[in-house]
Design a protein around this motif. Structure first.
Motif, PDB file in Angstrom:
ATOM      1  N   PRO A 149       0.838  -1.201   0.000  1.00 43.93           N
ATOM      2  CA  PRO A 149       0.000   0.000   0.000  1.00 43.93           C
ATOM      3  C   PRO A 149       0.875   1.254   0.000  1.00 43.93           C
ATOM      4  CG  PRO A 149       0.110  -0.893   2.204  1.00 43.93           C
ATOM      5  CD  PRO A 149       0.897  -1.830   1.320  1.00 43.93           C
ATOM      6  N   THR A 150       0.237   2.394  -0.206  1.00 44.94           N
ATOM      7  CA  THR A 150       0.942   3.673  -0.284  1.00 44.94           C
ATOM      8  C   THR A 150       0.702   4.486   0.981  1.00 44.94           C
ATOM      9  OG1 THR A 150       0.656   3.736  -2.681  1.00 44.94           O
ATOM     10  CG2 THR A 150       1.221   5.809  -1.599  1.00 44.94           C
ATOM     11  N   MET A 151       1.793   5.022   1.543  1.00 42.70           N
ATOM     12  CA  MET A 151       1.673   5.969   2.649  1.00 42.70           C
ATOM     13  C   MET A 151       2.030   7.348   2.124  1.00 42.70           C
ATOM     14  SD  MET A 151       0.871   6.452   5.805  1.00 42.70           S
ATOM     15  CE  MET A 151       0.890   4.788   6.476  1.00 42.70           C
ATOM     16  N   PHE A 152       1.081   8.272   2.237  1.00 40.10           N
ATOM     17  CA  PHE A 152       1.305   9.646   1.796  1.00 40.10           C
ATOM     18  C   PHE A 152       1.952  10.435   2.930  1.00 40.10           C
ATOM     19  CE2 PHE A 152      -2.226   7.961  -0.642  1.00 40.10           C
ATOM     20  CZ  PHE A 152      -1.885   8.320  -1.940  1.00 40.10           C
ATOM     21  N   ILE A 153       3.037  11.124   2.616  1.00 33.41           N
ATOM     22  CA  ILE A 153       3.731  11.926   3.616  1.00 33.41           C
ATOM     23  C   ILE A 153       3.918  13.351   3.100  1.00 33.41           C
ATOM     24  CG2 ILE A 153       4.965   9.865   4.411  1.00 33.41           C
ATOM     25  CD1 ILE A 153       7.550  11.165   3.257  1.00 33.41           C
ATOM     26  N   CYS A 154       4.211  14.267   4.010  1.00 33.49           N
ATOM     27  CA  CYS A 154       4.593  15.627   3.625  1.00 33.49           C
ATOM     28  C   CYS A 154       5.355  16.257   4.779  1.00 33.49           C
ATOM     29  CB  CYS A 154       3.377  16.475   3.251  1.00 33.49           C
ATOM     30  SG  CYS A 154       2.263  16.866   4.625  1.00 33.49           S
ATOM     31  N   GLY A 155       6.041  17.347   4.488  1.00 34.68           N
ATOM     32  CA  GLY A 155       6.815  18.050   5.496  1.00 34.68           C
ATOM     33  C   GLY A 155       7.791  19.003   4.843  1.00 34.68           C
ATOM     34  N   ASN A 156       8.252  19.963   5.592  1.00 32.98           N
ATOM     35  CA  ASN A 156       9.139  20.992   5.032  1.00 32.98           C
ATOM     36  C   ASN A 156      10.596  20.569   4.966  1.00 32.98           C
ATOM     37  OD1 ASN A 156       6.996  22.747   4.691  1.00 32.98           O
ATOM     38  ND2 ASN A 156       7.341  23.826   6.634  1.00 32.98           N
ATOM     39  N   ASP A 157      10.999  19.568   5.729  1.00 31.14           N
ATOM     40  CA  ASP A 157      12.407  19.186   5.823  1.00 31.14           C
ATOM     41  C   ASP A 157      12.678  17.897   5.042  1.00 31.14           C
ATOM     42  OD1 ASP A 157      14.789  17.723   7.300  1.00 31.14           O
ATOM     43  OD2 ASP A 157      14.961  19.856   7.777  1.00 31.14           O
ATOM     44  N   GLU A 158      13.522  17.999   4.022  1.00 31.34           N
ATOM     45  CA  GLU A 158      13.777  16.856   3.144  1.00 31.34           C
ATOM     46  C   GLU A 158      14.515  15.728   3.875  1.00 31.34           C
ATOM     47  OE1 GLU A 158      12.520  16.541   0.104  1.00 31.34           O
ATOM     48  OE2 GLU A 158      11.557  18.485   0.454  1.00 31.34           O
ATOM     49  N   SER A 159      15.459  16.065   4.734  1.00 28.54           N
ATOM     50  CA  SER A 159      16.212  15.016   5.433  1.00 28.54           C
ATOM     51  C   SER A 159      15.313  14.261   6.404  1.00 28.54           C
ATOM     52  CB  SER A 159      17.422  15.611   6.168  1.00 28.54           C
ATOM     53  OG  SER A 159      17.010  16.523   7.167  1.00 28.54           O
ATOM     54  N   ALA A 160      14.391  14.968   7.049  1.00 22.97           N
ATOM     55  CA  ALA A 160      13.442  14.301   7.948  1.00 22.97           C
ATOM     56  C   ALA A 160      12.550  13.352   7.163  1.00 22.97           C
ATOM     57  CB  ALA A 160      12.599  15.334   8.688  1.00 22.97           C
ATOM     58  N   LYS A 161      12.137  13.759   5.975  1.00 20.60           N
ATOM     59  CA  LYS A 161      11.288  12.882   5.155  1.00 20.60           C
ATOM     60  C   LYS A 161      12.049  11.652   4.689  1.00 20.60           C
ATOM     61  CE  LYS A 161       9.627  16.218   2.434  1.00 20.60           C
ATOM     62  NZ  LYS A 161       8.795  16.853   1.381  1.00 20.60           N
ATOM     63  N   ARG A 162      13.347  11.793   4.446  1.00 24.32           N
ATOM     64  CA  ARG A 162      14.140  10.618   4.066  1.00 24.32           C
ATOM     65  C   ARG A 162      14.212   9.617   5.216  1.00 24.32           C
ATOM     66  NH1 ARG A 162      17.211  14.516   1.182  1.00 24.32           N
ATOM     67  NH2 ARG A 162      18.652  14.807   2.930  1.00 24.32           N
ATOM     68  N   ILE A 163      14.343  10.116   6.439  1.00 24.35           N
ATOM     69  CA  ILE A 163      14.368   9.230   7.612  1.00 24.35           C
ATOM     70  C   ILE A 163      13.052   8.477   7.732  1.00 24.35           C
ATOM     71  CG2 ILE A 163      14.396   9.190  10.143  1.00 24.35           C
ATOM     72  CD1 ILE A 163      16.357  11.596   9.964  1.00 24.35           C
ATOM     73  N   VAL A 164      11.948   9.199   7.572  1.00 23.49           N
ATOM     74  CA  VAL A 164      10.630   8.579   7.691  1.00 23.49           C
ATOM     75  C   VAL A 164      10.388   7.603   6.540  1.00 23.49           C
ATOM     76  CG1 VAL A 164       8.151   9.019   7.766  1.00 23.49           C
ATOM     77  CG2 VAL A 164       9.721  10.532   8.991  1.00 23.49           C
ATOM     78  N   SER A 165      10.843   7.940   5.350  1.00 17.96           N
ATOM     79  CA  SER A 165      10.702   7.034   4.205  1.00 17.96           C
ATOM     80  C   SER A 165      11.444   5.724   4.450  1.00 17.96           C
ATOM     81  CB  SER A 165      11.227   7.694   2.929  1.00 17.96           C
ATOM     82  OG  SER A 165      10.423   8.809   2.572  1.00 17.96           O
ATOM     83  N   GLY A 166      12.620   5.806   5.095  1.00 15.90           N
ATOM     84  CA  GLY A 166      13.363   4.599   5.442  1.00 15.90           C
ATOM     85  C   GLY A 166      12.592   3.734   6.420  1.00 15.90           C
TER      86      GLY A 166
END
Length: 212
Positions: A149-166
């Motif tokens: 399935p797909t989890m939709f994410i968003c946020g202003n900080d790209e490095s934080a989103k990479r951590i969450v994507s991992g």
């Protein structure tokens, strides 16, 4: 990674247990440690403390509380303990009112999300919206016949989103990054959509999939 989970409800416990399963160090933060006594018995490697303890402990923070308590819990956790840290915002702005024909009521509008309010109030926190659009039973390594399935994410900080994507990759999800914090105006209402089949027909075994 050391992760502090703020909350003691089903979502907080599901995410904390999943983190332990995948080898992370976890401390859950709560006002009342007795609420997590059974969880700690089932998860002896996990730790339990108060909100400031979990916030100070974590390199990554998970905010998993009722939407109307989110700001209060972050204040209780302490700004200095959250400063500069990535925070997974799993909250939804669900109002204390009954649904209408299966549609939940929100205390926000289409022009402002709860995540935007939190980002404005806590500007040094690196919020990432995630885990708000599916039930807790499917948050960790969900199994669907149609695949990931797909989890939709968003946020202003790209490095934080990479951590969450991992983390999402560990948890068996495909990540769809929808951009900056304003995208939470669209992501948070997915909770409404996800809940309609459950509230109308007791159908809770589903998730979203973005097809490309």
């Amino acid at each position: 990674m050391k992760v502090g989970v703020l909350g003691s409800g089903d979502v907080a416990k599901a995410l904390a247990s999943g983190l332990l399963k995948h080898g992370h160090d976890v401390m859950m933060g709560t006002r009342t440690a007795a609420k997590l006594a059974e969880w700690q018995k089932q998860n002896p490697k996990g730790n339990v403390g108060h909100f400031p303890d979990a916030a100070k402990f974590g390199e990554l923070i998970v905010l998993a509380v009722k939407g109307n308590a989110a700001a209060e819990v972050l204040l209780a956790a302490g700004s200095k303990n959250l400063d500069g840290k990535p925070v997974i915002d799993a909250t939804n702005p669900i109002a204390d009112a009954p649904p209408t024909n299966g549609v939940l009521k929100f205390f926000t509008s289409l022009d402002e999300s709860l995540m935007e309010r939190l980002q404005q109030e806590f500007p040094t926190v690196r919020f990432v919206k995630a885990f708000n659009s599916v039930g807790n039973a499917f948050m960790v390594n969900p199994q669907f016949k149609a695949g990931k399935p797909t989890m939709f994410i968003c946020g202003n900080d790209e490095s934080a989103k990479r951590i969450v994507s991992g983390m999402l990759d560990q948890y068996g999800w495909e990540t769809a990054d929808m951009g900056k914090v304003e995208a939470a105006r669209a992501i948070e209402p997915l909770c409404m959509l996800w809940c309609i089949p459950g509230l109308l027909r007791q159908e809770w075994s589903h998730a979203f999939k973005l097809l490309r």
